[in-house]
Design an enzyme around this catalytic site. Sequence first.
Site, short mmCIF file in Angstrom:
data_model
loop_
_atom_site.label_atom_id
_atom_site.label_comp_id
_atom_site.label_asym_id
_atom_site.label_seq_id
_atom_site.Cartn_x
_atom_site.Cartn_y
_atom_site.Cartn_z
N THR A 66 -10.88 1.48 -19.78
CA THR A 66 -10.26 0.54 -18.84
C THR A 66 -11.32 0.06 -17.83
OG1 THR A 66 -9.72 2.18 -17.14
CG2 THR A 66 -8.10 1.87 -18.89
N TYR B 29 -10.33 14.48 -7.02
CA TYR B 29 -9.55 13.88 -8.10
C TYR B 29 -8.85 14.97 -8.91
CZ TYR B 29 -8.65 10.79 -12.15
OH TYR B 29 -8.06 10.07 -13.15
N THR C 43 -15.46 1.47 -15.58
CA THR C 43 -16.72 0.79 -15.30
C THR C 43 -16.81 0.37 -13.82
OG1 THR C 43 -15.59 -1.09 -16.31
CG2 THR C 43 -17.31 -0.05 -17.59
N LYS D 91 -4.78 15.37 -9.02
CA LYS D 91 -4.05 15.15 -10.27
C LYS D 91 -3.30 16.41 -10.72
CE LYS D 91 -4.99 10.78 -11.26
NZ LYS D 91 -3.92 9.75 -11.34
N ASP E 66 0.88 -1.16 0.00
CA ASP E 66 0.00 0.00 0.00
C ASP E 66 0.92 1.21 0.00
OD1 ASP E 66 -1.57 2.17 0.51
OD2 ASP E 66 -2.77 1.21 2.06
N1 NAD Z 1 -9.32 5.23 -17.45
C1 NAD Z 1 -9.35 6.52 -17.66
O1 NAD Z 1 -10.21 7.05 -18.39
C2 NAD Z 1 -8.32 7.39 -17.04
C3 NAD Z 1 -8.23 8.69 -17.49
C4 NAD Z 1 -7.26 9.52 -16.94
C5 NAD Z 1 -6.41 9.02 -15.99
N2 NAD Z 1 -6.52 7.75 -15.55
C6 NAD Z 1 -5.58 7.30 -14.54
O2 NAD Z 1 -5.03 6.05 -14.87
C7 NAD Z 1 -4.75 5.36 -13.68
C8 NAD Z 1 -5.61 4.13 -13.56
O3 NAD Z 1 -5.32 3.29 -14.56
P1 NAD Z 1 -5.73 1.77 -14.50
O4 NAD Z 1 -6.65 1.56 -15.62
O5 NAD Z 1 -4.50 0.94 -14.46
O6 NAD Z 1 -6.56 1.66 -13.11
P2 NAD Z 1 -6.73 0.48 -12.12
O7 NAD Z 1 -7.60 1.02 -11.02
O8 NAD Z 1 -7.19 -0.74 -12.84
O9 NAD Z 1 -5.26 0.20 -11.59
C9 NAD Z 1 -4.70 0.90 -10.54
C10 NAD Z 1 -4.05 -0.10 -9.64
O10 NAD Z 1 -3.53 0.63 -8.54
C11 NAD Z 1 -3.70 -0.15 -7.40
N3 NAD Z 1 -3.71 0.69 -6.21
C12 NAD Z 1 -4.70 1.48 -5.75
N4 NAD Z 1 -4.36 2.06 -4.60
C13 NAD Z 1 -3.09 1.63 -4.33
C14 NAD Z 1 -2.18 1.88 -3.27
N5 NAD Z 1 -2.52 2.67 -2.25
N6 NAD Z 1 -0.98 1.28 -3.30
C15 NAD Z 1 -0.64 0.47 -4.32
N7 NAD Z 1 -1.47 0.18 -5.35
C16 NAD Z 1 -2.68 0.76 -5.34
C17 NAD Z 1 -5.04 -0.86 -7.58
O11 NAD Z 1 -5.12 -2.04 -6.78
C18 NAD Z 1 -5.04 -1.14 -9.06
O12 NAD Z 1 -4.60 -2.45 -9.38
C19 NAD Z 1 -5.11 6.22 -12.52
O13 NAD Z 1 -4.01 6.98 -12.08
C20 NAD Z 1 -6.18 7.10 -13.17
O14 NAD Z 1 -6.37 8.29 -12.47
C21 NAD Z 1 -7.45 6.92 -16.06
#
Ligand code: NAD
Length: 255
Positions: free
Chosen positions: A192, A157, A196, A161, A67
């Site tokens: 991603t 958020y 959802t 960011k 974490d």
């Molecule tokens: N999907 C979109 O439209 C979009 C757009 C802009 C930015 N983002 C950014 O992309 C990233 C998410 O991408 P993703 O698709 O891989 O998301 P995801 O949520 O599938 O993956 C993020 C991973 O981070 C892990 N995580 C969460 N908190 C944690 C912690 N405290 N310590 C360690 N690990 C932790 C989760 O378990 C998860 O596996 C985020 O930073 C999000 O803000 C996504």
Amino acid sequence: MRFAGRRVLVAGGGSIGPGMGNGKAAALAYAREGASVLVVDRVLAAAEETVALIAAEGGAAEAHAADLTDAEAAADAVAAAGARLDVLHFNVGTSVRGGVAETAPEDWARVMDVNLTAAYLTARAAIPVMRAQGGGAMVFISSVAAVRAGPYAYAAYEASKAALGRMAQSIAAAEAAHGIRANVIVPGVIDTPHVTTVVAPDADPVELARARAALVPLGRQGSPWDVAQAATFLASDDAAYITGALLPVDGGLTL
Ligand SMILES: NC(=O)c1ccc[n+]([C@@H]2O[C@H](COP(=O)([O-])OP(=O)(O)OC[C@H]3O[C@@H](n4cnc5c(N)ncnc54)[C@H](O)[C@@H]3O)[C@@H](O)[C@H]2O)c1
């Protein structure tokens, strides 16, 4: 093979749901170009799933559970990468919908912890390693929410960011003399499981995908591979003269 012989830590390299997320795709992309990847995630099974995908392609990776909002855990995760750390790719992120008036203090604190403090703690642990080896590259995953309002309010958020981008630029300025580069990807609407599962869990997925694509001048949602390709470029020597950049990967969404 831009990462042959290089050590890469992907923070948040698992995926919150089934399918391809940004962190998982990035870990695969680095491994496909020769990196040995440490996949760090709060959820060990999620990190292990990414590692299994990399191994199935003949790549090199290990899983590490942490974490990253905890300072000691962040330091341990960086130490688990070993003596070298060429690339820190920080993908961890979460969100809570609502404007300032609707956001509970505990939700505000959690989003700041996960999106910003965890990035600070992980970078703080990585910098001494990179300084000692004479350089390195960091890539942070931000969001268009850092620079403009979206279809719904997202105060914590958006603020986290925006601060993440500025923190990365602070690292870029302070560490340039040590050969450390830090850049930020500003993704738009990316298709991603995070969307959802976390962003709009109650929405009809087909209608959600259509509505998100309709926002984008290039006419489609981004894929996690669009983000991963930008990341491998920024982390590679091809971007040796690029630091402190905020690179939109958004199909023109912010134009
Ligand atoms: N999907 C979109 O439209 C979009 C757009 C802009 C930015 N983002 C950014 O992309 C990233 C998410 O991408 P993703 O698709 O891989 O998301 P995801 O949520 O599938 O993956 C993020 C991973 O981070 C892990 N995580 C969460 N908190 C944690 C912690 N405290 N310590 C360690 N690990 C932790 C989760 O378990 C998860 O596996 C985020 O930073 C999000 O803000 C996504």
